[in-house]
Design an enzyme around this catalytic site. Structure first.
Site, PDB file in Angstrom:
ATOM      1  N   ASP A 177       0.854  -1.182   0.000  1.00 25.33           N
ATOM      2  CA  ASP A 177       0.000   0.000   0.000  1.00 25.33           C
ATOM      3  C   ASP A 177       0.891   1.234   0.000  1.00 25.33           C
ATOM      4  OD1 ASP A 177      -2.960   1.018   0.610  1.00 25.33           O
ATOM      5  OD2 ASP A 177      -1.559   2.236   1.772  1.00 25.33           O
ATOM      6  N   ASN A 185      -3.156  12.905  -3.901  1.00 26.56           N
ATOM      7  CA  ASN A 185      -4.279  13.325  -4.739  1.00 26.56           C
ATOM      8  C   ASN A 185      -4.847  14.662  -4.296  1.00 26.56           C
ATOM      9  OD1 ASN A 185      -4.402  11.227  -6.634  1.00 26.56           O
ATOM     10  ND2 ASN A 185      -5.617   9.929  -5.280  1.00 26.56           N
ATOM     11  N   HIS A 190      -5.305  14.467  -9.063  1.00 24.44           N
ATOM     12  CA  HIS A 190      -5.379  13.057  -9.432  1.00 24.44           C
ATOM     13  C   HIS A 190      -4.415  12.700 -10.567  1.00 24.44           C
ATOM     14  CE1 HIS A 190      -8.748  11.762  -6.896  1.00 24.44           C
ATOM     15  NE2 HIS A 190      -9.218  12.990  -7.052  1.00 24.44           N
ATOM     16  N   ASP A 194      -1.944   9.552 -10.489  1.00 24.61           N
ATOM     17  CA  ASP A 194      -1.785   8.543 -11.542  1.00 24.61           C
ATOM     18  C   ASP A 194      -0.317   8.327 -11.886  1.00 24.61           C
ATOM     19  OD1 ASP A 194      -4.504   8.260 -11.630  1.00 24.61           O
ATOM     20  OD2 ASP A 194      -4.785   9.396 -13.490  1.00 24.61           O
ATOM     21  N   GLU A 220      -4.605   2.262  -4.396  1.00 28.94           N
ATOM     22  CA  GLU A 220      -3.139   2.358  -4.302  1.00 28.94           C
ATOM     23  C   GLU A 220      -2.526   1.084  -3.732  1.00 28.94           C
ATOM     24  OE1 GLU A 220      -4.746   4.269  -0.456  1.00 28.94           O
ATOM     25  OE2 GLU A 220      -5.358   3.966  -2.543  1.00 28.94           O
TER      26      GLU A 220
END
Length: 304
Positions: A177, A185, A190, A194, A220
């Site tokens: 994680d 974010n 965002h 990405d 994630e």
């Protein structure tokens, strides 16, 4: 379009080669059936084939029969040249696996039309294979990171779990994680998130064994399947992957930011678990321990 021709008669071979080249084909010339068969087994063999019926070593129909038993997705379009023009001969040739035939001495206009039909079929089949492969990738890979999606990595885990039982070898599962990903974010947008996901996946893939399986579990989170790997080696690999993420900043356009990951590790040599969902659950619990321990760390699953 490349064409393989097999003709043992020198004059016929030269005429055929010259004719095909004049029409814009790249021609691979063979002089007997065995040479043609060897060429057709090559990885880059032409998919359009013109075979004489009567040849030394192997005749045209026998090559057709062998080609039709070959494994693989590519299709060979085979045109038989034959002086045997009776209906029974033609039926025998087509029944052996040939797609079409031309009676010798051939009419160049007829040959051109029949070769053109074969070319269209080969091109269409190539497009169909390409489309099929693209659809398979779309169905099994995550669109953003281009690694396996959740369903595909689960399927891989199921296969490797069965193999570990069958061959009595250990299997390690790692849950990953990315730490504080929501903050990335929220702070940078965002699009930056990405970029971080794609780069994290790239780094882990680069630092994994070729036969390890990496997939995006969701959001994630990532799931790694390490075949023939015990807990000790799994912890070492997880540490290498952790360092691959945190050792360099992530470029998100005009800025570079630090990113870290937490890792939970479980191995079948420590837990006798037959169900893959239980393995994933144990790796997730180990991941929770890493989060509770301060993040950016590796933890092994604990015996309850």
């Amino acid at each position: 379009m490349r064409v393989l021709i097999a003709e043992d008669d020198l004059i016929s071979r030269k005429v055929l080669e010259s004719t095909l080249k004049k029409w814009g084909y790249e021609v691979l010339v063979t002089c007997d059936g065995l040479e043609a068969w060897n060429q057709l087994q090559a990885e880059d063999a032409p998919r359009l084939v013109v075979l004489d019926w009567m040849m030394p070593e192997l005749d045209g129909p026998e090559i057709c029969r062998r080609v039709r038993t070959m494994e693989g997705g590519e299709y060979f379009y085979i045109l038989l040249l034959t002086a045997k023009g009776t209906k029974d001969n033609i039926i025998d040739g087509l029944d052996s696996g040939a797609d079409d035939y031309v009676v010798k001495p051939f009419d160049s206009r007829e040959l051109r039309v029949r070769i053109g039909c074969g070319r269209r079929i080969v091109e269409l089949q190539t497009e169909l294979i390409s489309t099929r492969d693209e659809l398979r990738i779309q169905a099994t890979h995550d669109g953003l990171t281009q690694i396996l999606n959740r369903t595909a990595v689960y399927n891989a885990l199921q296969r490797e779990k069965a193999r570990s039982i069958r061959e009595d070898i250990p299997l390690t599962v790692i849950m990953v994680d990315l730490d504080h990903f929501k903050a990335v974010n929220d702070t940078f947008g965002h699009a930056a998130g990405d970029i971080v996901l794609k780069e994290a996946a790239r780094r882990m893939k680069l630092n994994s064994r070729t036969y390890d399986v990496l997939g995006r579990y969701g959001g994630e989170e990532f799931l790694l399947v390490l075949p023939n790997c015990n807990q000790e080696d799994g912890l070492k690999q997880a540490e290498r992957l952790r360092q691959s993420i945190c050792s360099q900043l992530f470029d998100i356009g005009s800025q570079s930011i630090p990113v870290s990951g937490s890792f939970g590790v479980v191995s079948t040599n420590q837990f006798e678990v037959s169900d893959i969902d239980e393995l994933v659950k144990l790796s997730d619990e180990a991941l929770y321990l890493a989060k509770e321990g301060g993040r950016d760390r590796v933890e092994a699953a604990c015996c309850s």
